[in-house]
Design an enzyme around this catalytic site. Structure first.
Site, PDB file in Angstrom:
ATOM      1  N   CYS A  99      -0.505  -7.038   2.311  1.00  0.00           N
ATOM      2  CA  CYS A  99      -0.331  -8.236   3.005  1.00  0.00           C
ATOM      3  C   CYS A  99       0.905  -8.418   3.773  1.00  0.00           C
ATOM      4  CB  CYS A  99      -0.797  -9.623   2.551  1.00  0.00           C
ATOM      5  SG  CYS A  99      -2.421  -9.675   1.489  1.00  0.00           S
ATOM      6  N   HIS A 392      -6.654 -14.160   7.739  1.00  0.00           N
ATOM      7  CA  HIS A 392      -5.660 -13.108   7.683  1.00  0.00           C
ATOM      8  C   HIS A 392      -5.965 -11.795   7.616  1.00  0.00           C
ATOM      9  CE1 HIS A 392      -2.780 -11.163   5.085  1.00  0.00           C
ATOM     10  NE2 HIS A 392      -3.501 -11.317   3.807  1.00  0.00           N
ATOM     11  N   CYS A 422       3.509 -13.033  -0.060  1.00  0.00           N
ATOM     12  CA  CYS A 422       3.366 -12.419  -1.246  1.00  0.00           C
ATOM     13  C   CYS A 422       2.345 -11.090  -0.822  1.00  0.00           C
ATOM     14  CB  CYS A 422       2.240 -13.260  -2.098  1.00  0.00           C
ATOM     15  SG  CYS A 422       0.859 -13.812  -1.613  1.00  0.00           S
TER      16      CYS A 422
END
Length: 436
Positions: A99, A392, A422
């Site tokens: 991510c 996302h 994160c």
């Protein structure tokens, strides 16, 4: 305060971000259904270059990321160069940091700028959760390799006879950590329990995210940084993110059942970020190169930091670990920040990191620091909403956050912004930017 590490070239130039752009973000299997990440990447980079009016030969490097890899296009960066009319001699390579992938892409281009090997580059990422590399079982894969090497039909038939029906079933991409078998949502449930985060708190954060994102669109704040995507067969353009629920109420969130721990859990589809398709990119240059081209930068990179922790328990604490390091390298404290943008993978993860940033005990006993990083001021935090609302697309989120933060800093007259996330594998990333 530890060592300050200025991000400048040998000539003293700062690293400028002169432009940033993203596609609208679309929920899985909606507007971008059937469009692979490489095409989304081409879409955003092509439009970014067209809007900036920067000659193609000025861009000397493109670093791009993709988390959900497609075997037929393993180097998405190079395919974007070849598919957008960029100079074919442009250096291009791909990165992956889950991510935090476009955080890494930005850092890599910045390091090339500081080393003096380039004067301008593009960093970004794209992902599609609608076009997935559906695989085959390990047994079938092994048999297919052996069949390819077999010399006679009888040898091939003998190999195929080893297979059972279950071996022929398609295998979707893994949604769990390779090393632990835990899903991201399982980790979010761990964190909710460890840090005493209630369902009500999670739902409230998710609701806040959607309300603020809806308001940002309503106020026209995102128009400059989000392109209109024209989707084949070009009958219906997509101009805005399609995940934002501006009309929802807290009562709506309370109706959903837990998605991971079905009996005792608090993490739901509504207080988690959804699977999403999209792409985002930024143009970086040395400050002097921007001046030569007559460009006014959106802002500058002040520092960045990457961290890693164990994956078995509460592994989504990247912001709590990487933020103090990035602030230290920038020579700043939390109170110096104008804006804080934290990736909202899950409301539970976000609230846990906020809690630990203000924890003296965590700073002392875990980080080995004398004092807490600092309390997160709600008036500075995710002021335009976050990933729970926008969605996302894994590799694109960092570039979205950087661009969004810099535009908002400029609207507020400048200042410092923290962008942090994160990532799977216990990774963390933080970037400090500034605008004048």
């Amino acid at each position: 305060m530890g060592q300050v590490l200025p991000l400048v070239t040998r000539q003293g130039d700062r690293i400028a971000i002169v432009s940033g752009l993203r596609t609208p973000f679309a929920r899985q299997a909606t507007a971008f259904h059937g469009i692979p990440a490489v095409d989304l990447g081409k879409m955003v980079v092509g439009e970014l270059l067209a809007r900036s009016e920067i000659p193609a030969e000025v861009i000397e490097q493109l670093v791009f990321g993709q988390v959900v890899q497609m075997p037929e296009a393993p180097n998405i960066a190079r395919e974007i160069v070849l598919g957008t009319g960029m100079n074919v001699h442009t250096d291009a390579y791909s990165v992956s940091r889950a991510c935090a992938t476009s955080f890494q892409a930005v850092a890599n281009v910045a390091e090339s700028l500081m080393a003096g090997t380039i004067r301008a580059g593009i960093a970004g990422g794209a992902d599609s959760s609608s076009v997935l590399p559906i695989g085959v079982s390990k047994k079938l894969a092994r048999v297919l390799v052996d069949v390819n090497k077999a010399r006679t039909m009888s040898q091939r038939l003998k190999l195929f006879s080893r297979l059972r029906l279950r071996d022929l079933m398609p295998v979707p991409p893994a949604v769990a950590e390779y090393s632990t078998g835990l899903r991201m949502g399982d980790t979010a449930e761990q964190m909710a329990k460890t840090y005493g985060i209630t369902r009500e708190q999670q739902d409230a954060l998710a609701h806040r995210s959607h309300q603020r994102a809806a308001q940002a669109w309503s106020d026209g704040k995102l128009k400059e940084e989000v392109m209109t995507a024209f989707i084949p067969p070009y009958k219906q353009p997509l101009a805005e993110d399609n995940n934002i629920r501006g009309n929802s109420s807290l009562a709506d969130y309370a109706k959903l059942r837990p998605a991971f721990d079905r009996k005792h859990g608090t993490v739901t589809a509504a207080n988690s970020t959804p699977l999403t398709d999209g792409a985002a990119a930024v143009i970086l240059m040395t400050e002097s190169r921007a001046k030569e081209l007559g460009l006014v930068p959106l802002g500058y990179l002040r520092s960045y930091a990457f961290t890693a922790i164990d994956v078995w328990q509460d592994m989504l604490l990247g912001p709590a670990w990487s933020t103090p390091l990035a602030l230290e390298r920038a020579g700043l404290t939390m109170s110096d920040l104008t804006l804080i943008d934290m990736h909202e993978a899950f409301a539970a993860q976000t609230l846990a990191n906020i809690q630990l940033l203000g924890s003296e005990r965590f700073a002392r006993d875990v980080l080995g620091r004398a004092h807490a990083t600092g309390e997160v001021d709600d008036s500075k935090f995710n002021v335009l909403g976050g990933s729970i609302a926008y969605g996302h697309p894994f590799a694109a989120t960092g570039a979205r956050m950087i661009t969004q933060t810099l535009h908002e800093l400029r609207r507020r007259g400048g200042g410092f912004g923290l962008v942090t996330a994160c990532a799977a594998g216990g990774l963390g990333a933080a970037i400090v930017v500034e605008a004048e």
